[in-house]
Scaffold this motif. Sequence first.
Motif, mmCIF file in Angstrom:
data_model
loop_
_atom_site.group_PDB
_atom_site.id
_atom_site.type_symbol
_atom_site.label_atom_id
_atom_site.label_comp_id
_atom_site.label_asym_id
_atom_site.label_seq_id
_atom_site.Cartn_x
_atom_site.Cartn_y
_atom_site.Cartn_z
ATOM 1 N N UNK A 89 15.670 60.762 96.920
ATOM 2 C CA UNK A 89 15.487 62.188 97.186
ATOM 3 C C UNK A 89 16.539 62.639 98.210
ATOM 4 N N UNK A 90 17.784 62.724 97.790
ATOM 5 C CA UNK A 90 18.865 63.082 98.712
ATOM 6 C C UNK A 90 19.380 64.498 98.507
ATOM 7 N N UNK A 91 18.874 65.193 97.491
ATOM 8 C CA UNK A 91 19.378 66.535 97.192
ATOM 9 C C UNK A 91 18.329 67.613 97.406
ATOM 10 N N UNK A 92 17.227 67.256 98.038
ATOM 11 C CA UNK A 92 16.161 68.220 98.279
ATOM 12 C C UNK A 92 16.546 69.211 99.380
ATOM 13 N N UNK A 93 15.964 70.415 99.320
ATOM 14 C CA UNK A 93 16.200 71.404 100.380
ATOM 15 C C UNK A 93 15.280 71.180 101.566
ATOM 16 N N UNK B 138 10.329 78.013 102.833
ATOM 17 C CA UNK B 138 10.410 78.153 101.383
ATOM 18 C C UNK B 138 10.128 76.840 100.651
ATOM 19 N N UNK B 139 9.582 75.870 101.351
ATOM 20 C CA UNK B 139 9.292 74.584 100.725
ATOM 21 C C UNK B 139 8.224 74.742 99.646
ATOM 22 N N UNK B 140 8.401 74.039 98.541
ATOM 23 C CA UNK B 140 7.400 74.070 97.473
ATOM 24 C C UNK B 140 6.206 73.179 97.823
ATOM 25 N N UNK B 141 6.336 72.406 98.896
ATOM 26 C CA UNK B 141 5.258 71.497 99.299
ATOM 27 C C UNK B 141 4.128 72.240 99.988
ATOM 28 N N UNK B 142 4.446 73.327 100.679
ATOM 29 C CA UNK B 142 3.440 74.087 101.409
ATOM 30 C C UNK B 142 4.090 75.155 102.257
ATOM 31 N N UNK C 114 7.017 70.378 107.762
ATOM 32 C CA UNK C 114 7.977 70.943 106.810
ATOM 33 C C UNK C 114 9.315 71.183 107.502
ATOM 34 N N UNK C 115 10.315 70.414 107.118
ATOM 35 C CA UNK C 115 11.632 70.517 107.739
ATOM 36 C C UNK C 115 12.706 70.804 106.694
#
Length: 208
Positions: free
Chosen positions: A50-54, A97-101, A185-186
Amino acid sequence: MRINNLVALVLFSLFLASCSKNSKEEIVLEAKNGNIEDALICKFLPYQNFSEEENIHLYSSKQGDSINVNRVVLNFKEIPANIKIDSAFLQLKFNAKSVIGKESYGENGFVIQRIISPWDETEVNWANAPVTTDDNQIFTDKTKLNKDPNRINVTRLVQDISDDKDNSYGFLLKLINENSSSLVLLASSNNSDVSLRPKLKIYYSDKQ
């Protein structure tokens, strides 16, 4: 009178030389030209990269009888070698803007350790995660909701990296308590908002 003037001139020259030796420099390392590497590693997906995540979210969650955990590896490759670190501060930003939460939660204080084995941003995962040392590790306070973590003083760790560049490969971030439901969330170095990307500010001087 001339002797007094000469003495004053000598003293002034010594003062300027002293100031020059003790002058402090500032360097700000941020995500430009590939000089920062970061990636998320996930316990439940141990062979996935997972190296291209925002976002680079720190996470732990009980799922049945197991606990899923996310950690982060982060490398500021341009930390200078063999300098005296007067102070160093790591800046991490909340990613709204994370899709995780949409907010951080839980007992989510985290620890920062120095990585002492090589890793590749495009290949690192949970199964091949690099080795760390807990020498001079840094503990952070709980991150509340949608706030940024407080500016993190990493002076001791950066000094260790500068002193041992050949065996230093950045930071590992992990929750202090990975047995609870927690989230931070970072934003990552790939975030489309440049102002949210990780940044390291270093104040240093030459070693005497």
